[in-house]
Design an enzyme around this catalytic site. Sequence first.
Site, PDB file in Angstrom:
ATOM      1  N   PRO A   1      54.833  68.713  26.711  1.00 51.98           N
ATOM      2  CA  PRO A   1      54.590  68.274  25.182  1.00 51.98           C
ATOM      3  C   PRO A   1      54.850  69.342  24.452  1.00 51.98           C
ATOM      4  O   PRO A   1      54.314  70.582  24.658  1.00 51.98           O
ATOM      5  CB  PRO A   1      53.091  67.808  25.316  1.00 51.98           C
ATOM      6  N   GLU A   2      55.662  69.047  23.244  1.00 56.89           N
ATOM      7  CA  GLU A   2      56.052  70.151  22.259  1.00 56.89           C
ATOM      8  C   GLU A   2      55.158  70.044  21.294  1.00 56.89           C
ATOM      9  O   GLU A   2      54.596  68.882  20.846  1.00 56.89           O
ATOM     10  CB  GLU A   2      57.483  70.008  21.877  1.00 56.89           C
TER      11      GLU A   2
END
Length: 270
Positions: free
Chosen positions: A2-3
Amino acid sequence: MPELPEVETTRRGIAPWVAGFEINEVIVRQRQLRIAVPSALEELVGWRVGDIARRAKYLLMPVAHGHLLWHLGMSGSLRLEEIGTPPRKHDHIDLVMSSKLVLRYHDPRRFGLVDFIAGDPCADRRLASLGPEPLGDDFGGAHLYRRSRGKRVAVKSFIMDSAVVVGVGNIYAAEALFLAGIDPRREAGRIASVRYRRLAEAIRRVLAAAIEQGGTTLRDFVSGRGEPGYFVQRLNVYGRGGQPCRVCGRELRSITLGQRASVYCPGCQR
Ligand SMILES: [Zn+2]
């Protein structure tokens, strides 16, 4: 992984059913995450959660006399489920909210974390060393220019350093450098301020676009369907090594830079 856009999308998705509501029950099925889940979590029953903030890839939930700090690690996700929905494998933590929805933490690889910070979260060592938010007012070309003077590191590694600016992961760094016309290998300290202005603008643009696209997945948080996965963005260079540049037609080149795969256009980036 997850960015920043996925974390921001998560924040927006869960906030309407978490912020302003009380924690009615805490269920911990697995305590061994990146750090052990603190017993303070169970002591938050009966407390109301305040407005959820994001700092870099951390989510901060004010509750009781401190904040819950979440990080999704490599494979974590926070989603909302109806009360009574049976947990799947790797659903490690439930916060049953007075909104009648369950905030459920899922993490197959268990590199994520939840911690309770008493007092001011800004003083926490995990947050204190972070650079500015890329979409905030403290970030821009002047900041990048100032921070880069005397730095011999490649510009791509420079903008991926969370002490310089947070949330610029590998995909976003590659795409922003393409939009700004800057060769990812160029020495950070030798780039002029006008080019850093373009680069800062490009970083903002790619991250804002990713967050914007995340907005279309928000309904999934309510029903519990789907996850805030990787947004399908039209990528210009990332993952396109060997293919023609969409702008000039030249073959995109793949290199390894700072142990990360990097693709750039030898025609458009210098
Ligand atoms: Zn090109």
